[in-house]
Design an enzyme around this catalytic site. Structure first.
Site, PDB file in Angstrom:
ATOM      1  N   HIS A 150       0.846  -1.194   0.000  1.00 51.50           N
ATOM      2  CA  HIS A 150       0.000   0.000   0.000  1.00 51.50           C
ATOM      3  C   HIS A 150       0.882   1.245   0.000  1.00 51.50           C
ATOM      4  CE1 HIS A 150      -3.073  -2.911   1.018  1.00 51.50           C
ATOM      5  NE2 HIS A 150      -3.990  -1.984   0.827  1.00 51.50           N
ATOM      6  N   LYS A 578     -14.089   5.509   5.619  1.00 52.44           N
ATOM      7  CA  LYS A 578     -14.399   6.528   4.601  1.00 52.44           C
ATOM      8  C   LYS A 578     -15.911   6.615   4.375  1.00 52.44           C
ATOM      9  CE  LYS A 578     -13.415   7.223  -0.335  1.00 52.44           C
ATOM     10  NZ  LYS A 578     -14.019   6.241  -1.206  1.00 52.44           N
TER      11      LYS A 578
END
Length: 920
Positions: A150, A578
């Site tokens: 990532h 999110k």
């Protein structure tokens, strides 16, 4: 260039190191940039400190004027000076962690370090946990840490290696027996390393390829993990033998590392089957190289002669047979009586040929058996109570790492599988519009295909490029099982799992590659775990129903039976946060585990939860041991997986001592938690129903608050795009995959990493805390007793304590004064004022309720080391933020900005990331 901050006495040595490094950097600034550079840096730093300490608003315009008046070269050097200072602080703080651990080890006869394996076993003994319960715990617990690529590590590998060397030099300077000449020589080395750091480019000149990322991941196996993992197991065994000497301990391999790097295809078109294959080859090459180095060392040490030692007949017979079969005369060890060396010569030669010829080992199990032959022989003439640790460590390494080094997970998006299945079914005339079928119809059709032993496929050339590549992935997995062993790839993860058919589709694709095999007599074999990834709030809520649907299907139940009746389930922390805010996401994740765990018990299926945590607070980050404690404790005994991403890898695994400390803390946490669950007296005391009811109400209010701004305010996305350096982040070459799924500008396709990274850079840290205060305060105000309930939850419930502590950390790292500077980047100031006003109001609300819950005067009062670290860094992060805002203004108003301007923006991003230590 020194901090001058007063901190607690335990960090006096750290203050000394930071001051010394700051002085060295100051000398280097003068040498390379002249006194003018040094004085400019000091002046800007002093002004930022005044802003921090005295809240002098008159300093703001003076500071902005100072920054605006900088020449381009001077500005770049000032950015670099503050950034380099953070790399030095990071090295000093890492060394201080090692120093503190060493101090505990020196005092080990008096007390054990909290969180150590020794302390955990002492605690178990003090609480009358029997040896049988502990052995049962060891047999059932499992912790797998999965390294990923990532893109959150903004620091280049070359700079990390300089940090590592600097930390090593600082460690050497702690030696009280150094002579003056030795100390002078070491201090000269330190100066030289800082000088090299100043002259090293901070930015990558291109995006890393997937193989670059693979190489970076393998670095940690090479430098630390290969040695630390067996040492953790050995420490558990040694401590248990010391405190429970009456029990014959067998410590299984409960701690392993795996990888996604080279196997994570979700949204990254650069991860092809060929890349995955090359990844597996590189992993094998590294582990064989590591084994060879140890074997050569052992060969030197095992000089025993048959004239002096009574070696076993088993060993002698194996040497005679294997020399004849595998070695030429010039490859044999030429001293007949040195039987161990003769055996090691055989092992080394066969290891060299592994994967190349018939002489080579076909599997790690063959090599392991040869090592066990040596072990059985050596203890016929060596005192049993004096273990030969190097040999035992190698045996443990072979058992842990095999010839594959690390299990590689494969991940892809559920929509990709559906598209491939739809095309295949249409081509072979089974169904013309698979996506339009209802979920029940899809399941019925897929089960029918899985129950049919006949293949489904036509020749590959009849399919689109995308479908052909999907089929090649599964063919590659089958080849990998044959070449590297079935442990090389054992799990296939399905991103955005929203229904049971998403997993059945993967089994159908596995069937076509021969990984799932149904025979005409009704028997079948299956060699691949299929795991859902539950990410959004809706998916987490639907998770228990999705899994129960699968558990009820006989075809899937039989598949699980072949997998040892264990189902792996991955939980995504990023998209849930999110989607619904950090507090709601964390509760939904916890609740989903409870519900799925309870449901699975009915079907006698064990669960392994895989926590997709990021390094940042907005993506589930935090210390590894606290991450474990924050889970429902009844799930820990069945096996846990956790991702280790980006900057977490360097902060935890760059230095061997810190890697050991992090992993021993995780091990001790797992052992204690699982033992308490197994202890009968602890049953029913895991959490109070009042707490569950409270967090349920808090979560609901928090969710409404979060979504009312993020999804219902039409101007919020404009504010986010303009009040953060989101656009500029795309130019930072830190990852091989795009920032958005499908390269789309839509909010739902924006990956969580740039979402969090951008907010962190602007010091708002919005995803890590926003809406939590509204939820907590609303509950506290419902009743006079509710604040006491929250305080009780904080004291007694690890999940809630971890949540509150992470919120404190987020607010501490956020800086509203600095964040306000970014609002000037928003074109419409009315939007800026309204949305930032909302954020500011929620910040104050959250801070106030957190202090009431913790009953502290200031945030993080209970963790002075962390608090001091944040205070130490802030005056040096601030100027980077202020410069970044001015540069972005200039960059965005220029239709054709020059490369130097963008470079300086990226340097500020890299510097802020180093200063705050976690980014995305």
């Amino acid at each position: 260039m020194t901090s001058g901050i007063e901190v607690n006495d335990s960090s006096l040595p750290l203050r000394r190191d930071v001051k010394m490094l700051g002085n060295i950097l100051g000398d280097i600034l003068v040498y390379h940039g002249g006194v003018e550079l040094f004085e400019k840096v000091e002046k800007i730093r002093a002004m930022c400190k005044t802003l921090r300490n005295e809240h002098d608003r008159d300093t703001y315009p003076a500071l902005k004027e100072e920054i605006a008046g900088l020449s381009v070269p001077m500005r770049k050097n000032i950015i670099r000076a503050f950034s380099v200072y953070f790399h030095l602080i990071n090295a000093a703080e890492q060394n201080h962690r090692i120093r503190r651990r060493r101090d505990y080890l020196l005092k080990s006869e008096i007390s054990s370090q909290p969180g150590s394996i020794e302390a955990a076993i002492l605690s178990l003994k003090d609480n009358y946990i029997s040896s049988d319960i502990i052995q049962n715990v060891l047999n059932t617990i499992s912790l797998e840490l999965i390294i990923t690529a990532h893109p959150t590590e903004a620091t280049k590998r070359s700079i990390l290696e300089i940090q590592k060397r600097i930390a090593g030099i600082l460690k050497s300077l702690d030696n009280p027996l150094l002579s003056k000449k030795e100390r002078d020589r070491i201090e000269e080395s330190l100066f030289n390393e800082v000088s090299v750091l100043w002259q090293t480019d901070e930015l990558r000149d291109r995006k890393p390829t997937v193989i670059d990322e693979v190489r970076n991941g393998l670095y940690y196996f090479d430098q630390t993990l290969f040695d630390v993992l067996p040492e953790i197991h050995q420490e558990v065994e040694t401590s248990l033998k010391g405190h429970y000497p009456e029990h014959e301990w067998k410590v299984p391999h409960f701690l392993r590392f795996g990888s996604w790097i080279g196997g994570d295809r979700d949204g990254n078109p650069n991860v092809t089957p060929d890349i995955t294959w090359e990844t597996l080859q590189r992993q094998r090459r590294l582990v064989l190289k590591k084994y060879k180095a140890v074997l050569v060392d052992l060969m030197k040490r095992f000089s025993h002669s048959t004239t002096r030692a009574a070696v076993s007949e088993e060993l002698i017979e194996s040497v005679i047979k294997d020399e004849e079969r595998y070695l030429t005369d010039d490859q044999k060890w030429n001293i007949e009586g040195e039987v161990y060396r003769r055996k090691f010569a055989i092992i080394i030669q066969r290891l060299k040929e592994a994967g190349k010829s018939d002489i080579g080992y076909k599997s790690s199990e063959e090599m392991l058996e040869d090592l066990l032959v040596i072990k059985r022989s050596i203890y016929q003439h060596h005192p049993v109570h004096h273990e030969l640790k190097t040999l035992q460590k190698l045996i443990r390494q072979v058992q842990l790492f095999g010839f594959h080094l690390a299990t590689l997970d494969i991940r892809n998006h559920s929509g990709e599988h559906e598209a491939a299945i739809a095309e295949i079914l249409k081509k072979v005339g089974i169904n013309q519009d698979y996506p339009s079928l209802s979920e029940d119809e899809k399941q019925e059709l897929l089960v029918k295909i899985l129950e049919d032993p006949r293949p489904l496929l036509l020749l590959h050339e009849d399919y689109s490029k995308e479908t052909q590549e999907m089929l090649q992935v599964f063919e590659m997995i089958k080849r990998a099982h044959n070449e590297f062993g079935k442990r090389s790839i054992s799990v296939y993860l399905v991103s955005m799992t929203q229904s049971a058919s998403d997993l059945l589709e993967v089994l159908v694709l596995a069937k076509e590659a021969g990984i799932y095999r149904l025979h005409t007599d009704g028997t079948f074999e299956t060699d691949l775990n299929v795991a859902p990834l539950l990410e959004t709030i809706d998916d987490l809520t639907a998770g228990p129903k999705i899994m129960e649907t699968l558990f009820k299907l006989p075809i899937y139940r039989n598949h699980l039976n072949k997998m040892g009746d264990q189902q792996e389930i991955m939980l995504g922390y990023s998209d849930g946060s999110k989607d619904g805010g950090t507090l709601t996401a964390n509760w939904k994740l916890y609740k989903a585990q409870l519900e799925i765990n309870e449901m699975a018990k009915k079907y006698q299926i064990g669960l392994k939860f895989f926590h997709g945590r990021g390094g940042s607070l907005g993506r589930g980050g935090g210390p590894l041991n606290k991450s474990l404690l924050s889970q429902p404790v009844e799930t820990l005994g069945q096996g846990v997986k956790i991702t280790e991403q980006g900057e977490v890898l360097s902060s935890r695994y760059l230095l061997k001592d810190i890697a050991y400390r992090s992993l021993e803390q995780a091990t001790s946490t797992m052992m204690k938690a699982a033992a308490n669950v197994l202890k009968e007296s602890e049953q029913g005391h895991l959490r109070d129903q009042r707490w569950v009811d409270a967090i349920e109400r808090i979560s609901a209010v928090s969710l409404r608050k979060y979504q009312s701004l993020v999804f219902e305010d039409p101007d919020f996305i404009t504010y986010f795009n303009q009040a953060t350096p989101l656009k500029e982040l795309a130019e930072l070459n830190i990852g091989s995959r795009p920032m958005s799924r499908k390269n789309s500008a839509k909010f739902e396709n924006l990956r969580a990493i740039p979402w969090v990274f951008a907010w962190t850079q602007s010091r708002q840290l919005f995803p890590a805390w926003y809406a939590a205060g509204t939820g907590l305060q609303s509950f506290a105000q419902e009743s006079p007793d509710n604040l006491k309930v929250l305080q009780e939850m904080y004291e007694e419930w690890p999940f809630f304590r971890s949540t509150i502590d992470n919120l404190q950390m987020a607010l501490m790292k956020a800086d509203i004064t600095t964040a306000q500077e970014y609002t000037s980047l928003v074109e419409d100031q009315a939007i800026s004022d309204r949305i930032f006003g909302n954020i500011l109001e929620e910040y104050e609300r959250t801070k106030n309720i957190l202090l009431q819950i913790t009953e502290d005067e200031e945030l993080l009062d209970h963790t002075p080391n962390i608090k001091d670290s944040v205070h130490r860094r802030n005056p040096y992060v601030d100027p980077l933020n202020f410069i970044q805002v001015e540069l972005i203004k200039e960059l965005r108003k220029d239709e054709d900005p020059d490369d130097e301007l963008l470079t300086q923006v990226l340097l500020t991003i890299s510097g802020v990331a180093a200063g705050l230590r976690n980014t995305g």
